[in-house]
Design an enzyme around this catalytic site. Structure first.
Site, PDB file in Angstrom:
ATOM      1  N   GLU A   1     -10.273   7.475   3.844  1.00 49.84           N
ATOM      2  CA  GLU A   1      -8.974   7.259   4.679  1.00 49.84           C
ATOM      3  C   GLU A   1      -8.905   7.924   5.909  1.00 49.84           C
ATOM      4  O   GLU A   1      -9.838   8.286   6.670  1.00 49.84           O
ATOM      5  CB  GLU A   1      -7.760   7.187   3.779  1.00 49.84           C
TER       6      GLU A   1
ATOM      7  N   ASP B   1       0.885  -1.123   0.008  1.00 47.46           N
ATOM      8  CA  ASP B   1      -0.036  -0.086   0.046  1.00 47.46           C
ATOM      9  C   ASP B   1       0.735   1.319   0.075  1.00 47.46           C
ATOM     10  O   ASP B   1       2.211   1.183  -0.041  1.00 47.46           O
ATOM     11  CB  ASP B   1      -1.025   0.028   1.101  1.00 47.46           C
TER      12      ASP B   1
END
Ligand code: BGC
Length: 748
Positions: free
Chosen positions: A519, A309
């Site tokens: 997020e 990620d």
């Protein structure tokens, strides 16, 4: 700067997945393997490590022209692709691009990669197209996955995957970082809405369908992309609820719940996986060979590649503190099984890894394995033969038919939580006060990953789409609709004005919920709906006018203190670009709501227990007391369940149990109903959940119509993860419940 999815024999899913064998066409293709081998043999170390390096588009971006076209910087592009042999680029460089701009960007990148590098290996371009091609202007932007889960319609999810893949590929991009397969079992976590909810079975079936929709049976087809399941594994339940903080998940739970959707996606043939940015049980996943190799490749038999990620190799030394410096972090991650680093801003990973191999600290065989897995996906995608955008696909981009599917998805997601005295549906001659912070914005309907990362730039939204207010005005006539925003998410604007206007209205539609976020910026400290919104409803309630609350939110904000004030409550989730229309369709009865909660809706901010909890969590003095339970959702018609029958009352684990039930529409409108089959293992050596969803099927019935639904259960359904962390089936009594009916059987 940060970067910018009669008798009906219901899907007889004997395994946990909707996967079909043809999806798994990965039996070694000898010709392809020999091509990969030959290519690898020609590659220098630098060329190999370049394939493992992914940078963000901003690294090679130049100017943006006045009409919003992004131009690439030739020197920077050359430095990335020719000097550093970069094999992958990601995302949109700040905001969505037109199809034509994408074509130009991708063409320029692939021309350089194929014509000006020694071996001519194309770039694999990846993007977060998580609810439609959300980084391409004008795309079909679907409800977020939490809402898709609420539809209970697996075919719709598959079709969403198909349309998304087509529109991403029409943009010239072959790789999509979707679906999210974490389980939304901690409602305060800001990425809950990216999941298919709290249940492992729903996430498995829908996740697999979404992968199949995107990939088809052959990803070299011009309308298909390689999917990327994420974030493997255990990312979705940080103990603190804050994004990218530690999760603590015992191996039994990991296998019982969290691993299942990933296993189903692997079974469906998913090509790539993204690692969990954070840590489980004190081990950052980017450093966990157990998770990335032993479990993923050894047990699940995954044969694609693992991408890190965002900046998460660096995070091993900057945030997680398991490496002392960048070099050690690179070595740790690569040796743990990360094949490609989403670096994303520089060539530090490349430099360190070249050096680590040269000094013998990382073996060439490890590099060869990673590169072979990356090249295999490039071959399978057909990129090696033709890496360029297919211009003809533009004709199929965002068609009226796709928009219709999107509208259907948004309508089917709508979940009617409360409807006292038939407040809904509204008559068209009603005078309506529309109020609240989510009434007149497109951004709040879509959420993060829409046009820009945070999705919060209202000015960039397609103005021809309807907000909830506009769609209500279209139905009732603007003259019957008064709009007073009254509050923002954080502040009061004009509550007294709204109260006065309520005096002139027959009904109040209060559109509440959350601002747009994505997020970590979506972290909150309190799940309770914001105070100004609570106050608005409390003061409006004093007028005595009926209140309809529409909840536009990515996670279930606690509204206990105002639930009693509302005659009707509609959960809209993040319903996408057709969401305003869908809400109005349901409010006025032009669509009959048929969604069911894929999460438990909590009553208290300090109490969250999933539906598949243990008996001790509901036994006095504890009680199971959600605002609305998982699986709840009302309709404008009524359904009656009858004749729950099992074909046997005693069986061995290897027998198939056939369960039938009939459902009748006893009301006066056509409606959809998600038939849910729950199984309870009464006594087991590991405390059993009170019930687990094992099957569901959506039926659509005319008034007076009856259908019989059939489900088949087998060994996998009776299994649980035992004391030794291995699957086990134990004899004993089991209970099946569907629609309030129950039957028991004995496993021998
Ligand atoms: C997110 C991923 C995403 C990646 C690339 C990360 O911050 O966690 O879900 O795919 O960025 O944009």
């Amino acid at each position: 700067m940060r970067k910018f999815a009669i008798t009906i024999v219901a899907l007889a899913l004997l395994s946990q997945t909707a996967g079909c064998d043809s999806m798994r066409t990965k039996a070694a293709d000898k010709q392809m393997e020999s091509k990969i081998e030959k290519l690898l043999a020609k590659m220098t170390l630098e060329e190999k490590v370049g394939q493992m390096t992914q940078v963000t588009l901003e690294v090679v971006a130049g100017q943006t022209t006045e009409d919003g076209w992004l131009k690439l910087d030739k020197k920077k592009l050359h430095d990335a692709i020719v000097n550093h042999h970069v094999g992958s680029i990601l995302n949109c460089g700040g905001q969505a691009r037109s199809v034509d701009n994408w074509h130009q960007i991708i063409t320029q990148i692939q021309e350089l990669a194929t014509k000006q590098t020694r071996l001519g290996i194309p770039i694999i371009y990846g993007i977060d197209a998580i609810h439609g091609a959300n980084y391409t202007l004008g795309a079909t932007i679907f409800p977020q996955h939490i809402a898709m889960a609420a539809t209970g319609n697996v075919d719709l999810v598959r079709t969403e995957g198909e349309i998304t893949a087509l529109e991403v590929r029409a943009s010239g991009i072959p790789w999509n970082f979707s679906p999210v397969l974490g389980l939304g079992r901690n409602p305060i976590w800001p990425r809950l809405w990216e999941t298919f909810g709290e249940d492992a079975y729903i996430a498995s079936v829908m996740g697999a369908a979404y992968v199949e929709g995107q990939q088809g049976s052959d990803i070299s087809q011009p309308t298909k992309v390689a999917a990327c399941m994420k974030h493997y594994l255990g990312y979705s339940v940080p103990l603190s609820g804050k994004d990218r903080t530690p999760a603590y998940i015992p191996e039994r739970q990991l296998r019982q719940y969290f691993l299942k959707p990933f296993a189903a996606a692997v079974e469906a043939g998913v090509e790539t996986v993204m690692a969990n940015s954070s840590e489980i049980n004190g081990i950052p996943v980017h450093s966990s060979r157990f998770l990335l190799v032993d479990l993923l490749r050894g047990e699940l038999d995954f044969d694609g590649f693992v991408v890190s990620d965002w900046a998460d190799i660096d995070n091993l030394y900057k945030r997680e503190m398991v490496a002392k410096d960048q070099r050690q972090a690179v070595k740790m991650a690569v040796m743990a099984g990360i094949d490609m680093s989403m670096v994303p801003y520089d060539y530090s990973f490349y430099d360190h890894l070249v050096d680590l191999v040269n000094s013998g600290e990382v073996s060439m065989s490890r590099i060869d394995q990673a590169v072979a897995d990356i090249l295999r996906v490039k071959f399978r995608l057909g990129l090696i033969e033709n890496p360029y955008p297919n211009k003809q696909l533009k004709e199929q981009f965002a068609t009226a038919a796709s928009r219709q599917v999107n509208l259907q998805a948004a309508r089917e997601a709508m979940t009617l939580l409360k409807n006292e005295n038939n407040v809904l549906p509204l008559g068209k001659n009603t005078n309506i006060l529309v109020t609240g912070p989510t009434a007149n914005k497109l951004s709040v309907l879509n959420g993060g990953w829409t046009i820009i990362w945070q999705g919060d730039n209202e000015a960039l939204y397609p103005q021809e789409k309807s907000t909830i207010l506009e769609a209500i005005q279209d139905k009732a006539g603007a003259g019957r609709v008064e709009y007073i925003e009254a509050v923002t998410f954080d502040d009061e604007l004009d509550i007294s004005g709204a109260v006065t206007a309520a005096g002139r209205a027959d009904v109040i539609v209060a559109c509440l919920g959350e601002p747009t976020y994505c997020e970590t910026p979506g972290n909150i400290d309190d799940l309770t709906l914001s105070p100004p919104q609570i106050r608005l409803v409390q003061e409006l309630a004093a007028t005595g006018k009926p209140i309809v609350m529409v909840l536009v939110e990515g996670r279930p904000r606690v509204i206990r203190t105002i639930v009693g004030h509302a005659g009707a409550i509609l959960m809209a989730y993040l319903p996408g670009m057709e969401g305003g229309q869908a809400v109005a369709d349901v409010l006025f009865g032009d669509a009959n709501p048929s969604g069911k909660l894929p999460i438990t809706y909590p009553k208290y901010s300090g109490w969250y227990v999933c539906y598949d909890h243990k008996k001790s969590e509901e036994t006095a003095p504890n009680k199971y007391d959600p605002q609305w339970p998982f699986g709840h959702g009302l309709s404008y018609t009524t359904f009656e369940y009858n004749n729950l029958q099992l074909d046997k009352n005693q069986l061995s684990p290897d027998h198939t149990l056939t369960v039938t039930v009939s459902i009748s529409n006893t009301g006066s409108r056509r409606g959809g109903e998600i038939v849910q089959l729950y199984l309870s293992d009464i006594v087991a050596t590991v405390t059993p959940p009170v019930k687990s969803l094992k099957r569901f099927s959506k039926v659509y019935l005319k008034p007076g119509e009856t259908q019989t639904v059939e489900f088949k259960l087998g060994r996998k359904d009776f299994e649980f993860i035992g004391r030794d962390n291995k699957p086990v089936v134990e004899p004993g009594q089991f209970k099946i419940s569907i629609g309030g009916l129950t039957e028991t059987f004995e496993l021998r």
